[in-house]
Design a protein around this motif. Structure first.
Motif, PDB file in Angstrom:
ATOM      1  N   VAL A 123       0.777  -1.357  -0.084  1.00 57.59           N
ATOM      2  CA  VAL A 123       0.061  -0.210   0.137  1.00 57.59           C
ATOM      3  C   VAL A 123       1.034   1.219   0.020  1.00 57.59           C
ATOM      4  CG1 VAL A 123      -1.878   1.170   1.232  1.00 57.59           C
ATOM      5  CG2 VAL A 123      -1.364  -1.187   1.624  1.00 57.59           C
ATOM      6  N   GLN A 124       0.430   2.328  -0.998  1.00 57.51           N
ATOM      7  CA  GLN A 124       1.263   3.597  -0.745  1.00 57.51           C
ATOM      8  C   GLN A 124       0.139   4.341  -0.585  1.00 57.51           C
ATOM      9  OE1 GLN A 124       4.752   4.581  -2.844  1.00 57.51           O
ATOM     10  NE2 GLN A 124       5.522   2.544  -2.570  1.00 57.51           N
ATOM     11  N   CYS A 125      -0.187   5.034  -1.444  1.00 60.28           N
ATOM     12  CA  CYS A 125      -1.304   6.110  -1.698  1.00 60.28           C
ATOM     13  C   CYS A 125      -2.941   5.286  -1.108  1.00 60.28           C
ATOM     14  CB  CYS A 125      -1.453   7.101  -2.625  1.00 60.28           C
ATOM     15  SG  CYS A 125      -2.561   6.395  -3.929  1.00 60.28           S
ATOM     16  N   GLY A 126      -2.971   4.187  -1.635  1.00 59.02           N
ATOM     17  CA  GLY A 126      -3.898   3.543  -1.368  1.00 59.02           C
ATOM     18  C   GLY A 126      -5.086   3.458  -2.091  1.00 59.02           C
ATOM     19  N   CYS A 160       2.156   4.291  -7.737  1.00 56.19           N
ATOM     20  CA  CYS A 160       3.080   4.389  -6.522  1.00 56.19           C
ATOM     21  C   CYS A 160       4.100   3.322  -6.452  1.00 56.19           C
ATOM     22  CB  CYS A 160       2.137   4.478  -5.256  1.00 56.19           C
ATOM     23  SG  CYS A 160       1.206   5.847  -4.857  1.00 56.19           S
ATOM     24  N   ARG A 214       2.998  -1.315   7.828  1.00 57.41           N
ATOM     25  CA  ARG A 214       2.125   0.067   7.718  1.00 57.41           C
ATOM     26  C   ARG A 214       0.834   0.111   8.558  1.00 57.41           C
ATOM     27  NH1 ARG A 214       3.859   2.831   2.103  1.00 57.41           N
ATOM     28  NH2 ARG A 214       2.265   4.423   2.878  1.00 57.41           N
ATOM     29  N   LYS A 224      -6.383   1.747   5.085  1.00 56.75           N
ATOM     30  CA  LYS A 224      -6.119   1.645   3.561  1.00 56.75           C
ATOM     31  C   LYS A 224      -6.300   0.334   2.948  1.00 56.75           C
ATOM     32  CE  LYS A 224      -3.227   5.815   2.997  1.00 56.75           C
ATOM     33  NZ  LYS A 224      -1.755   6.293   2.293  1.00 56.75           N
ATOM     34  N   TYR A 257     -10.852   9.562   1.332  1.00 57.53           N
ATOM     35  CA  TYR A 257     -10.307  10.446   0.250  1.00 57.53           C
ATOM     36  C   TYR A 257     -11.410  11.451  -0.164  1.00 57.53           C
ATOM     37  CZ  TYR A 257      -6.980   6.452  -0.160  1.00 57.53           C
ATOM     38  OH  TYR A 257      -6.202   5.507  -0.095  1.00 57.53           O
ATOM     39  N   VAL A 277      -4.758  11.373   0.701  1.00 60.72           N
ATOM     40  CA  VAL A 277      -4.453  11.832  -0.750  1.00 60.72           C
ATOM     41  C   VAL A 277      -3.913  10.574  -1.425  1.00 60.72           C
ATOM     42  CG1 VAL A 277      -3.112  13.480  -2.146  1.00 60.72           C
ATOM     43  CG2 VAL A 277      -3.851  14.189  -0.011  1.00 60.72           C
ATOM     44  N   GLY A 310      -2.326  10.133  -3.867  1.00 60.99           N
ATOM     45  CA  GLY A 310      -1.136  10.287  -4.973  1.00 60.99           C
ATOM     46  C   GLY A 310      -1.003  11.596  -5.057  1.00 60.99           C
ATOM     47  N   PHE A 358       2.717  13.379  -6.394  1.00 60.85           N
ATOM     48  CA  PHE A 358       3.620  13.386  -7.687  1.00 60.85           C
ATOM     49  C   PHE A 358       3.836  14.879  -8.068  1.00 60.85           C
ATOM     50  CE2 PHE A 358       1.836   9.224  -7.432  1.00 60.85           C
ATOM     51  CZ  PHE A 358       2.671   8.561  -6.852  1.00 60.85           C
ATOM     52  N   GLN A 384       0.424  11.303   1.330  1.00 61.73           N
ATOM     53  CA  GLN A 384      -0.013  11.190  -0.066  1.00 61.73           C
ATOM     54  C   GLN A 384       0.400   9.628  -0.346  1.00 61.73           C
ATOM     55  OE1 GLN A 384       2.035  14.669  -1.578  1.00 61.73           O
ATOM     56  NE2 GLN A 384       3.955  14.114  -0.838  1.00 61.73           N
ATOM     57  N   GLY A 385       0.808   8.919   0.644  1.00 65.48           N
ATOM     58  CA  GLY A 385       1.083   7.454   0.122  1.00 65.48           C
ATOM     59  C   GLY A 385       2.576   7.086   0.365  1.00 65.48           C
ATOM     60  N   GLY A 394       8.844   2.340  -7.047  1.00 69.65           N
ATOM     61  CA  GLY A 394       7.787   3.097  -7.700  1.00 69.65           C
ATOM     62  C   GLY A 394       8.357   4.096  -8.483  1.00 69.65           C
TER      63      GLY A 394
END
Lengths: 288, 155, 794
Positions: free
Chosen positions: B100-103, B139, C13, C19, C26, C244, C246, C248, C479-480, C693
């Motif tokens: 998971v990153q931004c999800g 991500c 995490r 998530k 969101y 958020v 993402g 970038f 933001q991830g 990533g």
């Protein structure tokens, strides 16, 4: 604003009467992966959607004096069918490369063909398997070779009161090896820049008994490269022969520039992939 | 507005919804049932953020017409932890291995993976990758997602 | 230091459990009571005069609460150069120009209303090529500047010119020189979560904006400035981040849709949400800026770089976002990647009628590094030196002061180059020209903040409740990147609790102290340092409390025991030891005596002390709370554009092995080694996620991704035709983490968010050259370009 009725009849007779009732207001929907997108993008605003998903009897793959595939058969079913994989390999190649698992789980082969995109991944394979489309209307059934089915981008010979119910694929395909190459930038979730399908019937001495070549995205409809096929017949299966067939096939295409690919590149790739797919088809036939 | 009434099973519970016939399964899940785990990343079946499981198969709920859900069984990300609230092995593996990153893609990604693992307990890396090929992620580069699914398969 | 309990460990995490359960909220996922839905009408032309706008039909549509055009809102200019208005009144200059907006009770009605707005345009001559746009007589994108003064040119008044040493001197000392022309195109950030915000005014006209910005105070500042011009001076503004999906780069600047949303909310006095769809993400968000470079370099006989001269032309598009400051970041690799004594750099930003551009991960560095690293390879070849060796000769080293006056402190570049060479099998594979090849490229990037504004600080607040749980309030944006986990690790480590005891509240201007934003790979470094400072203060408070109450509590425990058990003998203890906070410390929730950590009596659970210190009963109750503001001793760029803008710099090297199909022009990546000097990995698993990533995005930049514009219009505004890589497009990545430790970093850490992307594309291009002898200098490297180049080389 999005506002339509959605009717899911349980029999094909009901489909016909609904089509008659709603006329031009009605749109048929199978898996919906094109129809729903077109509605969302406002290329389509139907008054009523008539779902074919109630016609579960149109979901089948069988072999009985030829191969029979129901119009509502999903790409995922084709992908997971050992029969299709072993005996109709090009169709397996094409069906397995459509979109994603999620798309293949619902998108149907009948829908893919009726949508008639020049880039349809099952069109080239069905062409080289010499498939026949079975259409059913209120007056009964009629059969059209796939090669005569498409009339232009998004247009076919199907009348508005007809449903594509089956593909008939001749039994003699068991003597052919076949392969389809989807040339795309990504390995999934993509449309082909070019599609090349080849079916080959090879004698033990490597003489090409018969060859069929299908090309997509290089003309307004998917096409057969008939001159290249003619050239191959009776020739020995050799690199130079295959390369020449690729050149001839390329000359039969009329690709255009688009944001997805340049015409010259598509033409060049036909030259590359007709031989490569011929080799793969031969390999699958077990001759080389 | 032309409406339709549909009854189906949602995460194990029998439910009924009366919504416009033109709605999708995604919109119904989000607006009618307030299950907002499935996301709209593109709305046209090109990103997989809306993936849910219908009768055992992963589908893009954003292009799934709601009338077609009648009588079917829908499982969303909200319905895969067990009744005691223990995470599904996929959920845990995604947290443990940074899947998971931004999800935003995560719900769909996990549901695609679940549809795979429900049928195939010992998938190859290629099968894992195929199962999530329709789930785009910006991500992660997919590396730790693929690993996480492999870890969950072993559970 | 190996005795850390939490930093440096791959803590899961778990703090972000929402998530994986579908519960993370969101902007898409929540409504405010009475909320309306906003929608924007964009231009039909790249350049046109608006002759008329008819909103009558839209206004009459039931459910529509507001229709706004440029005539309905104050004519206020916004943006980095104040070169655009919120709704365009007279002229549209790009396809994404916002012409009108509606708010309605449902998204469907809003969309239908947009379709009912009739706009009549008179098309104007347009220009789409920055070089054409610079020519005399080219159509002017802007007829006047922000102050109304007539303009005669499309060139922006942002002259980026940098000079160090003497280029001519460098030329004279060169044994070999090369010149290359290199170019890059538009790419989209492709956040999976679409953009959006909710604006809500109370009846005092104070604004709450639920917004995805990753610079909450920057956003607040810009909106505040806007307020002062639209009659809302003195009204309060609160910015709150949802989770958020993402960023970038897309969340760096305040986008026009935010101002529009504010105007709709002001007009209707109802909360209004604007949420983009994917097509808008592609058509109406500013992408990465395209650039063209002329790069000239020289070296002496030993391969030492003698000079580097780079001239860049950037297609700014029709307006100016922070994207126009990417040349400042380009300057970093231009001046400071490898040791170069003599530098000349000039960047020209040019208005065109293309969509305007902004930041994206790496912020100009990927573009400039593609130029520099292409040139490094052509120069190495000319000098007859192995490309990897050539880079080794010129590598940056600790203690360097670069021509831009960057102070290189920790520097693992040598180790990065060496490990890439070894892992990729460089010596065995290079120079074969057999369809397979290897390539290498490196990077430098800010990794300890980036002083682009006068404060580069980060504020943080830590409170420890009586139960021993810790709340951290900080103005970073989730933001991830994994910051909730990493910050909880750092706080747990420095305060002496466990990561699961820590909650982190992000992104709320009402709760958090000022921060320069979650960008520039700065968050772990800045927030980490601030957290350590705040935790030290909080810890001091706790230990003072402990020194006061621990002796009493221990004694009273003994008394209780004696009551229970008359045989019990109270041990004789030297309580003065624990009456001095300096003798105490906290670790793993326990307060203990530093000189004797396993003392049987002198240790106590932290929450016992906290409870005792709070519930005193005499008016001396205390709570534990501390704040810290970390603003590092860095410099803004001076008038010569020199200055040490970061506390430390990240280095890294990417090696790629490719196989090129000479018949199709397709490039397959056989392996990719990404070696990064990260200072110290706070959480190795999370850190790898940043590298993977970023590498994927870099491969996309190198091979597949491009926004195709035809006369200013985005032709591929969807994921079908914008080629974001899928899970099936396998890139075998071998990460190498180099940890020299950084003195200024929190527990030695440096920033790592952007670096992985930067050297990827040039390394691929260099590998392709090694494989087939054909060099592509224009990104992305498509099969068409490769095949065409192969044909031309025959």
């Amino acid at each position: 604003m999005l506002n339509y009725d959605y009717i899911k009849p349980e029999s094909i007779k009901d489909v016909f009467s609904l089509l008659k009732e709603y006329g031009a207001e009605a749109t048929l929907i199978a898996g919906g992966t094109d129809v729903m997108v077109n509605i969302r993008n406002r290329k389509l605003s139907p008054g009523v959607l008539i779902s074919l998903r109630g016609l579960m009897d149109l979901q089948y793959i069988n072999k009985n004096k030829g191969y029979h595939i129901g119009g509502m058969t999903t790409h995922r079913m084709l992908e997971q069918s050992e029969l299709v994989k072993n005996e109709l390999s090009a169709l397996h190649d094409g069906a397995s490369r459509v979109g994603s698992v999620q798309i293949r789980n619902v998108a149907t082969i009948g829908g893919n063909i009726c949508n008639a995109a020049p880039s349809a991944d099952t069109a080239g394979p069905l062409l080289v398997l010499d498939a026949v489309v079975v259409l059913e209307g209120p007056e009964g059934k009629r059969k059209i070779p796939v090669a005569e089915f498409f009339t232009g981008p998004s247009t076919t010979v199907r009348r508005e009161d007809e449903v594509l119910v089956e593909f008939d694929i001749p039994e003699d395909n068991s003597r052919y090896g076949s392969a389809y190459w989807k040339h795309s930038r990504r390995k999934a979730m993509d449309l082909p820049i070019l599609g090349v399908a080849v079916a080959l019937n090879l004698a033990e001495d490597r003489t090409i008994v018969d060859a069929r070549i299908g090309l997509s995205v290089v003309a307004p409809t998917p096409i057969r490269a008939l001159r290249a096929e003619e050239y191959l017949k009776g020739k020995s299966f050799r690199e130079d022969v295959l390369l020449e067939a690729g050149r001839i096939a390329s000359s039969e295409a009329s690709p255009r520039d688009s944001i997805r690919g340049k015409a010259w590149y598509r033409g060049d790739m036909i030259k590359v992939f007709v031989p490569r797919m011929a080799k793969l088809a031969a390999e699958r036939r077990g001759v080389i | 507005m032309k409406k339709v009434s549909v009854s189906f099973t949602l995460n194990g519970d029998p439910v009924t919804a009366e919504v416009p016939a033109a709605w999708t399964l995604l919109r119904t899940l989000r607006e009618n049932f307030e299950f907002t785990g499935a996301k709209e990343g593109c709305g046209v079946g090109e990103c997989g953020a809306c993936t849910v499981i219908v009768d055992g198969d992963a589908v893009n709920s954003c292009i799934f017409p709601i009338p077609e859900i009648e009588g079917k069984s829908v499982v969303t990300i909200e319905g895969i932890a067990d009744k005691d609230g223990n995470l599904h092995p996929l959920q845990k593996a995604f947290l443990d291995n940074n899947g998971v990153q931004c999800g935003f893609c995560t719900s769909g990604m996990i549901m695609s993976a679940k549809a795979l693992l429900d049928k195939n307990h010992n998938p190859t890396e290629d099968e894992i990758r195929t199962s999530i090929a329709g789930n785009l992620c910006r991500c992660t580069g997919y590396v730790q997602i693929v690993e996480a699914i492999g870890m969950a398969a072993k559970k | 230091m190996s005795d850390h309990l939490y930093v440096g460990k791959s803590i899961p995490r778990t703090i972000e459990i929402d998530k994986v359960t579908g519960r993370a909220v969101y902007i898409d996922d929540f409504k405010r009571p009475g909320m309306l839905y906003g929608k924007i009408l964009y231009s039909d032309y790249a350049h046109a005069r608006i002759k008329s706008i008819n909103i009558a039909k839209a206004e009459k549509l039931p459910g529509v609460r507001a229709v706004l055009t440029g005539r309905d809102v104050p004519d206020v200019r916004v943006g980095f150069l104040k070169d655009q208005s919120v709704l365009k009144k007279d002229v549209v200059r790009q396809f994404r120009d916002e012409v009108a907006a509606v708010a309605a009770i449902s998204p469907d009605i809003a969309r239908e209303a947009i379709d009912l707005i009739e706009v009549e345009y008179e098309e104007l001559p347009a220009v789409f090529d920055p070089v054409e746009a610079m020519k005399e007589g080219a159509p002017l994108v802007h007829e006047t500047d922000a102050r109304g003064k007539p303009l005669r040119t499309n060139i922006l008044p942002l002259p980026w010119r940098f000079q160090a040493g003497d280029i001519e001197q460098g030329r004279r000392e060169s044994a070999f020189t090369v010149i290359d022309h290199v170019s890059t195109t538009w790419v989209n950030q492709c956040c999976m979560g679409p953009s959006g915000c909710i604006a809500e005014f109370d009846m005092n006209s104070n604004l709450t904006l639920y917004n995805q910005t990753n610079v909450i105070f920057g956003d607040k500042g810009r909106i505040s400035e806007y307020f002062s011009q639209i009659g809302l001076k003195g009204k309060k503004i609160r910015i709150i981040n949802p989770i958020v999906g993402g960023s970038f780069g897309t969340k760096l600047d305040t986008d026009i849709y935010e101002f529009i949303c504010i105007q709709l909310a002001l007009k209707t006095r109802r909360p209004v949400k604007i949420l983009f769809d994917r097509e808008e993400e592609f058509r109406a968000l500013p992408p990465r800026q395209p650039a063209r470079f002329t790069v000239e370099q020289g070296c002496d006989r030993e391969g030492r770089l003698t000079f580097r001269k780079i001239e860049a032309i950037l297609d700014n598009g029709a307006y100016t976002s922070w994207g126009a400051t990417t040349p400042s970041v380009m300057m970093m690799p231009v001046s400071s990647l490898y040791r170069v004594p003599n530098i000349y750099y000039q960047a020209t930003c040019v208005y065109t009628n293309n969509i305007y551009c902004q930041a994206m991960r790496g912020y100009g560095n990927p573009q400039a590094s593609f130029a520099v690293e292409t040139s490094m390879d052509t120069l190495a070849e000319k000098a007859g030196i192995d490309p990897a060796e050539f880079r080794m000769i010129n590598r940056n080293q600790s203690g360097d002061l670069t021509p831009m006056r960057l102070k290189i402190t920790s520097c693992g570049l040598e180790e990065c180059i060496t490990s890439v060479k070894e892992k990729i099998g460089w010596n065995d594979k290079k120079g074969k020209r057999n369809g397979r090849g290897v390539g290498i490229a490196s990077l430098i990037h800010v990794a300890g903040g980036a002083r682009v504004t006068l404060s580069d600080g980060h504020g943080i607040m830590v409170k420890v409740d009586e139960d021993g749980f810790v709340d951290v309030l900080e103005s970073g944006t989730d933001q991830g990147q994994g910051s909730p986990t990493v910050i909880s690790q750092i706080v747990a480590e420095s305060l002496g609790v466990r990561p699961e005891d820590v909650s982190v509240i992000f992104g709320d201007t009402a709760l958090c102290l000022w921060d320069a934003g979650t960008h520039a790979s700065r968050h772990t470094f800045m927030a980490g340092n601030a957290a350590i400072m705040a935790c030290e203060k909080a810890k001091k408070q706790i230990l003072e409390m402990a020194a006061e109450y621990m002796p009493r509590m221990i004694k009273s425990d003994f008394k209780k025991m004696m009551k229970k058990d008359p045989e019990f003998v109270e041990p004789e203890l030297d309580y003065s030891l624990i009456s001095d906070p300096a003798n105490l410390d906290i670790r793993d929730r326990k307060i203990f005596l530093k000189s004797d950590p396993s003392h049987p009596h002198f240790n106590m659970d932290i929450n016992k002390v906290l409870r005792r210190g709070l519930h005193v009963g005499t008016g001396e109750s205390r709570v534990i709370a501390a704040e810290a503001f970390y603003d590092p001793p860095t410099e803004t760029l001076d008038r010569e554009l020199k200055g040490n803008l970061s506390m430390t710099y990240a280095f890294g090297t990417t090696g790629v092995e490719v196989e090129v199909d000479r018949d199709t022009g397709e490039v397959k990546i056989l392996q990719l080694v990404a070696a990064h000097d990260v200072g110290k990995a706070m959480n190795p698993t999370l850190l790898l996620g940043q590298v993977y990533g970023a590498v994927y995005t870099g491969v996309g930049y190198g091979l597949t991704e491009e926004m195709k514009l035809e006369k200013g219009k985005v032709m591929n505004p969807n994921f079908l035709d914008y080629k974001l890589l899928t899970a099936m497009d396998v890139i075998p990545i071998k990460p190498v983490i180099v940890e020299p430790g950084d003195e200024a970093g929190p527990y030695g850490a440096k920033g790592v968010g952007e670096p992985g992307l930067v050297p990827t594309a040039p390394a691929i291009a260099n590998a392709i050259y090694d494989a087939i002898g054909v060099r592509i200098k224009d990104l992305p490297i498509t099969p068409e370009k490769v095949l065409e180049a192969i044909k031309n080389s025959k």
